[in-house]
Design a protein around this motif. Structure first.
Motif, PDB file in Angstrom:
ATOM      1  N   LYS A 294       0.829  -1.209   0.000  1.00  0.00           N
ATOM      2  CA  LYS A 294       0.000   0.000   0.000  1.00  0.00           C
ATOM      3  C   LYS A 294       0.864   1.260   0.000  1.00  0.00           C
ATOM      4  O   LYS A 294       0.548   2.241  -0.670  1.00  0.00           O
ATOM      5  N   LEU A 295       1.968   1.231   0.753  1.00  0.00           N
ATOM      6  CA  LEU A 295       2.856   2.385   0.777  1.00  0.00           C
ATOM      7  C   LEU A 295       3.507   2.598  -0.586  1.00  0.00           C
ATOM      8  O   LEU A 295       3.607   3.734  -1.067  1.00  0.00           O
ATOM      9  N   VAL A 296       3.938   1.513  -1.217  1.00  0.00           N
ATOM     10  CA  VAL A 296       4.560   1.630  -2.542  1.00  0.00           C
ATOM     11  C   VAL A 296       3.559   2.207  -3.537  1.00  0.00           C
ATOM     12  O   VAL A 296       3.911   3.022  -4.399  1.00  0.00           O
ATOM     13  N   GLU A 297       2.284   1.814  -3.412  1.00  0.00           N
ATOM     14  CA  GLU A 297       1.245   2.374  -4.281  1.00  0.00           C
ATOM     15  C   GLU A 297       1.138   3.888  -4.083  1.00  0.00           C
ATOM     16  O   GLU A 297       0.936   4.641  -5.035  1.00  0.00           O
ATOM     17  N   ALA A 298       1.294   4.322  -2.834  1.00  0.00           N
ATOM     18  CA  ALA A 298       1.217   5.759  -2.548  1.00  0.00           C
ATOM     19  C   ALA A 298       2.394   6.530  -3.129  1.00  0.00           C
ATOM     20  O   ALA A 298       2.339   7.752  -3.274  1.00  0.00           O
ATOM     21  N   LEU A 299       3.457   5.807  -3.475  1.00  0.00           N
ATOM     22  CA  LEU A 299       4.651   6.438  -4.038  1.00  0.00           C
ATOM     23  C   LEU A 299       4.670   6.384  -5.559  1.00  0.00           C
ATOM     24  O   LEU A 299       5.628   6.860  -6.181  1.00  0.00           O
ATOM     25  N   GLU A 300       3.644   5.808  -6.164  1.00  0.00           N
ATOM     26  CA  GLU A 300       3.673   5.542  -7.604  1.00  0.00           C
ATOM     27  C   GLU A 300       3.939   6.777  -8.445  1.00  0.00           C
ATOM     28  O   GLU A 300       4.637   6.718  -9.456  1.00  0.00           O
ATOM     29  N   ASP A 301       3.408   7.927  -8.028  1.00  0.00           N
ATOM     30  CA  ASP A 301       3.562   9.122  -8.867  1.00  0.00           C
ATOM     31  C   ASP A 301       4.968   9.689  -8.849  1.00  0.00           C
ATOM     32  O   ASP A 301       5.287  10.583  -9.646  1.00  0.00           O
ATOM     33  N   ILE A 302       5.841   9.205  -7.963  1.00  0.00           N
ATOM     34  CA  ILE A 302       7.231   9.671  -7.983  1.00  0.00           C
ATOM     35  C   ILE A 302       8.193   8.553  -8.404  1.00  0.00           C
ATOM     36  O   ILE A 302       9.406   8.736  -8.380  1.00  0.00           O
ATOM     37  N   ILE A 303       7.645   7.392  -8.766  1.00  0.00           N
ATOM     38  CA  ILE A 303       8.475   6.291  -9.266  1.00  0.00           C
ATOM     39  C   ILE A 303       8.618   6.449 -10.770  1.00  0.00           C
ATOM     40  O   ILE A 303       7.630   6.598 -11.498  1.00  0.00           O
ATOM     41  N   THR A 304       9.839   6.440 -11.254  1.00  0.00           N
ATOM     42  CA  THR A 304      10.102   6.570 -12.689  1.00  0.00           C
ATOM     43  C   THR A 304      10.737   5.292 -13.210  1.00  0.00           C
ATOM     44  O   THR A 304      11.368   4.537 -12.466  1.00  0.00           O
ATOM     45  N   MET A 305      10.565   5.049 -14.500  1.00  0.00           N
ATOM     46  CA  MET A 305      11.138   3.873 -15.156  1.00  0.00           C
ATOM     47  C   MET A 305      12.347   4.293 -15.981  1.00  0.00           C
ATOM     48  O   MET A 305      12.317   5.309 -16.676  1.00  0.00           O
ATOM     49  N   GLN A 306      13.411   3.499 -15.870  1.00  0.00           N
ATOM     50  CA  GLN A 306      14.603   3.729 -16.684  1.00  0.00           C
ATOM     51  C   GLN A 306      15.207   2.376 -17.038  1.00  0.00           C
ATOM     52  O   GLN A 306      15.586   1.612 -16.147  1.00  0.00           O
ATOM     53  N   ASP A 307      15.266   2.082 -18.332  1.00  0.00           N
ATOM     54  CA  ASP A 307      15.792   0.794 -18.810  1.00  0.00           C
ATOM     55  C   ASP A 307      15.089  -0.378 -18.136  1.00  0.00           C
ATOM     56  O   ASP A 307      15.699  -1.388 -17.758  1.00  0.00           O
ATOM     57  N   GLY A 308      13.774  -0.217 -17.937  1.00  0.00           N
ATOM     58  CA  GLY A 308      12.998  -1.294 -17.358  1.00  0.00           C
ATOM     59  C   GLY A 308      13.123  -1.428 -15.851  1.00  0.00           C
ATOM     60  O   GLY A 308      12.576  -2.363 -15.266  1.00  0.00           O
ATOM     61  N   GLU A 309      13.824  -0.491 -15.202  1.00  0.00           N
ATOM     62  CA  GLU A 309      14.015  -0.546 -13.755  1.00  0.00           C
ATOM     63  C   GLU A 309      13.292   0.633 -13.103  1.00  0.00           C
ATOM     64  O   GLU A 309      13.128   1.695 -13.704  1.00  0.00           O
ATOM     65  N   GLU A 310      12.864   0.438 -11.838  1.00  0.00           N
ATOM     66  CA  GLU A 310      12.111   1.460 -11.122  1.00  0.00           C
ATOM     67  C   GLU A 310      13.021   2.258 -10.193  1.00  0.00           C
ATOM     68  O   GLU A 310      13.828   1.685  -9.447  1.00  0.00           O
ATOM     69  N   TYR A 311      12.841   3.580 -10.221  1.00  0.00           N
ATOM     70  CA  TYR A 311      13.636   4.487  -9.393  1.00  0.00           C
ATOM     71  C   TYR A 311      12.740   5.530  -8.748  1.00  0.00           C
ATOM     72  O   TYR A 311      11.694   5.899  -9.276  1.00  0.00           O
ATOM     73  N   ILE A 312      13.189   6.011  -7.600  1.00  0.00           N
ATOM     74  CA  ILE A 312      12.662   7.249  -7.029  1.00  0.00           C
ATOM     75  C   ILE A 312      13.819   8.240  -7.034  1.00  0.00           C
ATOM     76  O   ILE A 312      14.823   8.039  -6.346  1.00  0.00           O
ATOM     77  N   LYS A 313      13.693   9.291  -7.844  1.00  0.00           N
ATOM     78  CA  LYS A 313      14.753  10.288  -7.964  1.00  0.00           C
ATOM     79  C   LYS A 313      14.314  11.540  -7.217  1.00  0.00           C
ATOM     80  O   LYS A 313      13.470  12.305  -7.685  1.00  0.00           O
ATOM     81  N   ASP A 314      14.892  11.719  -6.037  1.00  0.00           N
ATOM     82  CA  ASP A 314      14.469  12.814  -5.168  1.00  0.00           C
ATOM     83  C   ASP A 314      15.552  13.878  -5.089  1.00  0.00           C
ATOM     84  O   ASP A 314      16.577  13.804  -5.775  1.00  0.00           O
ATOM     85  N   GLU A 315      15.362  14.872  -4.222  1.00  0.00           N
ATOM     86  CA  GLU A 315      16.268  16.019  -4.171  1.00  0.00           C
ATOM     87  C   GLU A 315      17.671  15.641  -3.711  1.00  0.00           C
ATOM     88  O   GLU A 315      18.661  16.164  -4.217  1.00  0.00           O
ATOM     89  N   ASN A 316      17.771  14.748  -2.744  1.00  0.00           N
ATOM     90  CA  ASN A 316      19.083  14.404  -2.192  1.00  0.00           C
ATOM     91  C   ASN A 316      19.581  13.043  -2.637  1.00  0.00           C
ATOM     92  O   ASN A 316      20.779  12.842  -2.815  1.00  0.00           O
ATOM     93  N   ASP A 317      18.670  12.093  -2.818  1.00  0.00           N
ATOM     94  CA  ASP A 317      19.066  10.714  -3.117  1.00  0.00           C
ATOM     95  C   ASP A 317      18.264  10.136  -4.269  1.00  0.00           C
ATOM     96  O   ASP A 317      17.143  10.574  -4.559  1.00  0.00           O
ATOM     97  N   ILE A 318      18.863   9.123  -4.879  1.00  0.00           N
ATOM     98  CA  ILE A 318      18.177   8.306  -5.872  1.00  0.00           C
ATOM     99  C   ILE A 318      18.054   6.900  -5.293  1.00  0.00           C
ATOM    100  O   ILE A 318      19.040   6.316  -4.839  1.00  0.00           O
ATOM    101  N   PHE A 319      16.820   6.365  -5.302  1.00  0.00           N
ATOM    102  CA  PHE A 319      16.566   5.026  -4.781  1.00  0.00           C
ATOM    103  C   PHE A 319      16.208   4.095  -5.938  1.00  0.00           C
ATOM    104  O   PHE A 319      15.347   4.423  -6.757  1.00  0.00           O
ATOM    105  N   TYR A 320      16.876   2.950  -5.990  1.00  0.00           N
ATOM    106  CA  TYR A 320      16.578   1.920  -6.983  1.00  0.00           C
ATOM    107  C   TYR A 320      15.752   0.844  -6.299  1.00  0.00           C
ATOM    108  O   TYR A 320      16.176   0.254  -5.304  1.00  0.00           O
ATOM    109  N   LEU A 321      14.528   0.591  -6.810  1.00  0.00           N
ATOM    110  CA  LEU A 321      13.594  -0.313  -6.156  1.00  0.00           C
ATOM    111  C   LEU A 321      13.816  -1.757  -6.598  1.00  0.00           C
ATOM    112  O   LEU A 321      13.841  -2.054  -7.803  1.00  0.00           O
ATOM    113  N   GLU A 322      13.962  -2.640  -5.609  1.00  0.00           N
ATOM    114  CA  GLU A 322      14.132  -4.068  -5.865  1.00  0.00           C
ATOM    115  C   GLU A 322      13.033  -4.859  -5.163  1.00  0.00           C
ATOM    116  O   GLU A 322      12.498  -4.423  -4.141  1.00  0.00           O
ATOM    117  N   LYS A 323      12.731  -6.032  -5.692  1.00  0.00           N
ATOM    118  CA  LYS A 323      11.890  -7.000  -4.990  1.00  0.00           C
ATOM    119  C   LYS A 323      12.804  -8.115  -4.487  1.00  0.00           C
ATOM    120  O   LYS A 323      13.809  -8.445  -5.125  1.00  0.00           O
TER     121      LYS A 323
END
Length: 676
Positions: A294-323
């Protein structure tokens, strides 16, 4: 009472260079952590903050000492001089060496570069004259050389120091006529062996130790803090590659010499260098597993796709999402401290030398494992037991009458992180979407943050975490957000005392506004207190609410840098998972009551029960040095109340109210100093 000196302050203000500051931090942290917190400090803090009581060493790096003069001449230098004279220690590298001498003579006769004049600190009672070797160019490696120096082993009796070694040199001076100042408490620790391009007078001292009152200053014209691994030999400067190679060959001697200098200054030095560990993976999980998705769903609008991978690119850090399914057991080693973390966006070398360089951790992509099917297993996070944490959280929640059961229900954990506060507070897109009670915790922080200019040393064994609180503007008339720091402090002490049966006698107390103190176990009288924890609250206003990140650091099982909860003789040693659960449930209960009642008599009584200041007599610097007696805090805005005292310490009837963000409380000196 006496406070323990645990801070190494590296000046990073006007006159210093970013490169020199980085080298200082790099080398000093490897030799002094975790016994000391090696942090930066600017000129404003030196002039206005109460830093002297907790400072073990003040360091001035390379740069340009005229900048130091412009910022610190007068009030700043008076404070530095008093600090050293009263037992403090000063270490000056290159420009810091010029600055610590009675007179500076730099490039005399060179109209573009000449700097000549007396200096206020005057720890070395003579002249520092430079450049010892010609060719210096500001902001360049053009004048760099591997300068051989001969070490005085009699002056550096502690440690295993070399006879001679080559050290980084770029623009430093020579301490003129140093042998003549022996009767003034000056010792020559090392001397240049090559012919100099200036008149050195008697001798050719490159490093001197100066006794100053009850303290001391160590000044060096070379840079023993510069490690060759951090020097770029590929710069298009003729001969630089040979200089770097020479410095690499003598790097162990450099380390041994620097150790000897720090021991000379009375510091506790690590036998081996403490390597800064690599960042680990982050793990996102919840008490109710479905809540993670549910939390990940709430973050969907800031999750971007790059080369088939999911990222959150924020002001200070970039997070690469893994399962977890994509995280093979063979890559487990990458999550452990001491390993390098590779992945999309990271290009880290496998070369051990490259991994030990100065690293900009903000540029490293953080790998975030989403545990939306189950909680992390022990093989995933061997230093933190998620099952134990969530089980204790449920147990304590079941005992609470007030708690909404939200604090700690969703957890972000990493074995090695930069700073839990930074990851939440500085990434505003992420922060705006996180619920109240979301908590980030870690086993080791490598860039922990403290209040003002402070830092909290964060070795393994400290409980360190940050919790999000979304505080509605509609609550402000009754429950001002400023009280969050008081609620957090109460949650810590109450959490310790209600950890289990028999823990109410663990001697922990509060220092206004937000520090945690414990009795010093080395003092059998039980009257000496040392800091064991601190709180940092950062709040941002955003669309009708305050977004607050409450950061807490608490020494729990670790002996350094001061003491810890487990040294205070609890019935059974604390565990980090259970203590985190208890503090969070206490915080949740206190906050739930607070938004209903405000900081009422219940909170007043609880706060005064645990604090150190009842009826303490202090000096109010901002009020002309008047004496006053601490009476409590106001229940509207959390201001400190102090009653003015007159003749024979009788109350005059005047009450002064002080803000925590505008005043610093040096509890051990009984001094409240206004921040300007």
């Amino acid at each position: 009472m006496a406070t323990k000196r645990m801070n190494i302050l590296v000046y990073s203000g006007n006159g210093s260079t970013a490169e020199s500051v980085k080298h200082c931090l790099y080398s000093l942290r490897r030799l002094l952590s975790p016994t000391y917190a090696v942090i930066t400090v600017n000129g404003d803090a030196i002039i206005k903050e109460p830093w002297t009581a907790s400072c073990a060493l003040l360091v001035f790096p390379g740069g340009a000492d005229l900048g130091y003069c412009r910022t610190l001449n007068g009030d700043g230098n008076r404070r530095i001089s008093q600090y050293v004279d009263r037992g403090g220690r000063y270490l000056g590298f290159c420009a810091g060496g010029y600055y610590g001498s009675k007179r500076c003579e730099f490039e005399v006769g060179n109209k573009k570069m000449e700097v000549v004049g007396n200096r206020e600190l005057a720890f070395y009672p003579g002249t520092c004259r430079g450049c010892a070797f010609s060719g210096f160019v500001y902001h360049s490696e053009a004048g760099t050389r591997a300068a051989p120096i001969k070490v005085s082993k009699t002056a550096l009796p502690k440690g295993s120091v070399p006879d001679t070694f080559r050290t980084y040199y770029n623009g430093g001076g020579v301490f003129v006529d140093a042998p003549k100042f022996k009767d003034n408490g000056v010792e020559i620790l090392a001397s240049f062996t090559e012919e100099l391009d200036i008149d050195p007078g008697e001798g050719s001292a490159s490093v001197v130790y100066c006794k100053v009152g009850d303290g001391a200053a160590l000044l060096t014209s070379t840079h023993p803090e510069f490690a060759a691994v951090n020097l770029d030999s590929d710069v298009d400067i003729p001969g630089l590659d040979k200089v770097v190679n020479a410095l690499k060959e003598d790097d162990q001697q450099r380390i041994d010499f620097l150790k000897g200098c720090l021991l000379k200054l009375g510091l506790s030095v690590n036998q081996e260098q403490t390597a800064i560990p690599s960042l680990s993976r982050l793990h996102l999980s919840s008490a109710v597993v479905a809540d993670t998705a549910k939390l990940v769903e709430a973050l969907e609008d800031i999750i971007t796709m790059q080369d088939g991978e999911e990222y959150i690119k924020d002001e200070n850090d970039i997070f690469y999402l893994e399962k977890p399914a994509t995280w093979s057991l063979g890559s487990l080693a990458n999550a452990l401290p001491g390993s390098s973390m590779k992945g999309p966006g990271n290009e880290q070398s496998d070369n051990a030398e490259d991994q030990d360089k100065i690293i900009d951790y903000n540029k490293i992509v953080k790998r975030l494992v989403i545990h939306d099917k189950d909680q992390p297993e022990s093989k995933d996070t061997p230093y933190f037991n998620h099952q134990a944490f969530f089980a204790n959280l449920a147990h304590y929640d079941g005992q609470s009458r007030e708690s909404h059961g939200t604090f700690g229900k969703t957890l972000l954990y990493g074995e090695v992180v930069t700073s839990t506060n930074t990851m939440l507070e500085k990434n505003t897109q992420l922060l705006r979407r996180l619920p109240t009670g979301f908590t980030a915790t870690a086993t080791v922080q490598i860039a922990g943050r403290g209040r003002g200019t402070n830092v909290w040393v964060s070795p393994a064994g400290s409980l360190m975490f940050s919790t999000v609180v979304r505080h509605s503007m509609s609550l402000m008339p009754q429950a001002p957000v400023v009280f969050l720091q008081y609620l957090a402090a109460l949650a810590i002490v109450e959490g310790v005392h209600t950890y289990d049966n028999g823990y109410q006698r663990v001697p922990v107390r509060l220092k206004w506004p937000n520090d945690i103190y414990g009795t010093d176990p080395t003092d059998p009288s039980g009257k000496t207190f040392v800091k064991i924890g601190g709180i940092l609250v950062n709040s941002h206003y955003s669309t009708s609410e305050y977004l607050s990140v409450v950061g807490i650091g608490l020494n729990t099982t670790n002996a350094s840098p001061t003491t810890s909860l487990n040294a205070l003789n609890p019935p059974v040693p604390f565990t980090l998972e259970k203590l985190l659960a208890r503090i969070l449930t206490c915080f949740s209960s206190l906050y739930t009551r607070f938004i209903r009642t405000g900081f009422d008599r219940y909170f007043e009584d609880l706060y005064y029960k645990h604090w150190l200041h009842s009826e303490q007599i202090v000096t109010l610097e901002a009020e002309g040095g008047i004496r006053a007696r601490i009476k409590g805090i106001t229940t509207d805005w959390g201001l400190l109340k102090a009653e003015e005292l007159g003749w024979e310490d009788r109350a005059t009837g005047k009450v002064v109210e002080l803000q925590s963000d505008s005043n610093s409380f040096d509890f051990f000196k009984g001094l409240i100093k206004r921040k300007e």
